[in-house]
Scaffold this active site. Structure first.
Site, mmCIF file in Angstrom:
data_model
loop_
_atom_site.group_PDB
_atom_site.id
_atom_site.type_symbol
_atom_site.label_atom_id
_atom_site.label_comp_id
_atom_site.label_asym_id
_atom_site.label_seq_id
_atom_site.Cartn_x
_atom_site.Cartn_y
_atom_site.Cartn_z
ATOM 1 N N GLY A 24 -18.707 28.571 -29.724
ATOM 2 C CA GLY A 24 -17.360 28.022 -29.633
ATOM 3 C C GLY A 24 -17.278 26.689 -30.338
ATOM 4 O O GLY A 24 -18.270 26.199 -30.883
ATOM 5 N N GLY A 26 -14.687 22.785 -30.672
ATOM 6 C CA GLY A 26 -13.587 21.953 -30.204
ATOM 7 C C GLY A 26 -13.254 20.908 -31.244
ATOM 8 O O GLY A 26 -13.729 20.965 -32.380
ATOM 9 N N MET A 28 -14.158 17.832 -31.401
ATOM 10 C CA MET A 28 -15.236 16.906 -31.735
ATOM 11 C C MET A 28 -16.560 17.590 -32.032
ATOM 12 O O MET A 28 -17.448 16.970 -32.622
ATOM 13 C CB MET A 28 -15.445 15.908 -30.593
ATOM 14 C CG MET A 28 -14.266 14.987 -30.355
ATOM 15 S SD MET A 28 -14.612 13.790 -29.047
ATOM 16 C CE MET A 28 -15.974 12.875 -29.771
ATOM 17 N N ASP A 138 -11.645 18.530 -14.934
ATOM 18 C CA ASP A 138 -11.075 19.410 -15.958
ATOM 19 C C ASP A 138 -11.449 20.864 -15.680
ATOM 20 O O ASP A 138 -11.742 21.626 -16.584
ATOM 21 C CB ASP A 138 -11.559 19.001 -17.352
ATOM 22 C CG ASP A 138 -10.740 19.662 -18.461
ATOM 23 O OD1 ASP A 138 -9.567 20.010 -18.213
ATOM 24 O OD2 ASP A 138 -11.276 19.849 -19.562
#
Length: 421
Positions: A24, A26, A28, A138
């Site tokens: 995966g 993101g 950053m 989160d």
């Protein structure tokens, strides 16, 4: 878990971990599937070169230090890290399976029994984290991985570290996922309390049971307004009746009105036991229902060269020759073939336990068991015939005709052509 091949620009090794594919990415960083020198799989997170600077390194180093303090059976463990490397990286336990978001998208919502089991498991895990003085902040469906040994929580580091220091958090910045965020977090209130994770867990369980989150809006500003508006109740449509009281309390607008995690575990147990199950039984059913077929990691490794085995005219290895596993390709090139995987796997029954079958001979001749409806499709499954012994030649070896070998070769080539990797 989806694994994509490496691109020509990806590294092939970091910190001794051989990188096998992409898991995966993101804003950053990028996450790879890696393998240690001893063969241990790991999820290797790397900060993108374009965003590496002194502040990013400081944030990453703090994330590593926070991850070192988190432990628990339902938490993806930190394996190793080097925030000072040219490309800062960290390696965590690799969990083979879909996240909750992808599982529900592929297979539909979970029955109330399995949702309650998921709730008890995750609430107990979060309670352990809170005892260590940390909050997740989160939690969301994408951060719950459904592995072969049960669900595990991931991505603690960025969420905890993002609010753990005022110097590393921009003023008036809200960090988290709005659709699973409690009102006090959306309003930027500090310090946050364990009630933020109770709310987020309620949102996760709502999604597991219904396929949607408490609030939905195409515009981020509208979504924030819905979350922070005390007059706007969360959407509990599609939730089984036995779960509505618990989710209503967990998603309460005021933090003090939400139950403690220990109470969440107790209420989830009550839902499970009301359906005639023990908590351990429900846990096993949850794992069986959500576990994905295992990936064959060998298929991601460079093919190993093996000596060619000469065959006799009869198709058997010649005397003294060592048989090798069958592969596709020509010459010394080999290709490992992935078995078919995906959402069409056999679902697991999750209804009430029925009467145990009687002992053999108690009712006369053995009867063929009837087909059973599956929990999430309602379709019937015909029982599989018992496998018989393989055909044997006079010499005692399995008999493979020339036509069978040709057919097997064609099947392997067809699978190789359609395989993901």
């Amino acid at each position: 878990m989806q694994i994509a091949p490496l691109s020509p620009h990806d590294p092939t090794e970091l910190g001794g971990y051989e990188l096998l594919g992409r898991i995966g990415h993101g804003g950053m960083g990028q996450v790879y599937l890696g393998e240690s020198p001893g063969g241990e799989p790991a999820a290797v997170k790397v900060i993108k070169p374009s965003v590496v600077d002194s502040e990013t390194r400081q944030r990453f180093a703090q994330e590593v230090e926070i991850l070192k303090t988190i432990w628990g059976a339902r938490i993806a463990a930190l394996l190793d890290a080097d925030p000072e490397a040219d490309r800062p990286w960290l390696a965590t336990e690799y969990i083979e399976g879909l996240d909750l978001s992808r599982h529900v998208a592929s297979h539909g919502p979970l029955p109330s029994l399995l949702t309650a089991s998921l709730g008890a498991t995750l609430a107990e895990a979060l309670a352990t984290v809170h005892k260590q003085g940390l909050l997740h902040r989160d939690l969301k469906p994408a951060n719950v991985l459904l592995g072969p040994n049960g669900p595990k929580i991931i991505d603690f580091g960025l969420a905890v570290f993002a609010e753990s220091s005022v110097s590393l958090t921009a003023p008036n910045t809200v960090v988290g996922t709005p659709s699973c965020m409690p009102p006090e977090q959306a309003n930027g209130e500090k310090p946050l309390t364990p009630a933020v994770d109770v709310y987020a867990l309620g949102a996760v369980l709502l999604f597991a049971a219904s396929g949607h989150l408490p609030y939905q809006a195409a515009n981020i500003h509208v979504l924030f307004h819905q979350v922070t508006d005390p007059a706007k109740a969360p959407d509990l449509s599609g939730v089984p009746d036995e779960l509505v009281p618990l989710l209503t309390a967990m998603l309460a607008h005021q933090a003090q009105d939400r139950p403690a995690l220990d109470d969440v575990v107790k209420q989830c147990r009550a839902v499970i036991e009301a359906q005639g199950f023990k908590v351990a039984q429900a846990r096993r059913r949850l794992t069986s229902h959500t576990a994905a077929p295992p990936q064959i990691l060998d298929s991601l490794l460079p093919p190993a060269e093996a000596p060619t085995v000469p065959l006799s005219p009869a198709g058997e290895p010649e005397a003294g020759a060592t048989a090798e596993p069958p592969t596709t390709g020509t010459g010394t090139e080999t290709t490992h073939v992935l078995p078919p995987t995906g959402p069409d796997r056999t679902p697991t029954l999750v209804d009430h336990p029925g009467p145990q079958p009687e002992a053999a001979g108690a009712r006369g001749p053995a009867q063929k068991p009837p087909s059973a409806p599956t929990a999430d499709t309602g379709r019937t499954q015909a029982p599989l015939p018992a496998p018989g012994p393989p055909a044997r030649s006079r010499g005692g070896r399995p008999r493979h005709s020339a036509q069978a070998r040709i057919t097997a070769q064609r099947l392997r080539e067809a699978y190789a052509a359609s395989a993901t990797f």
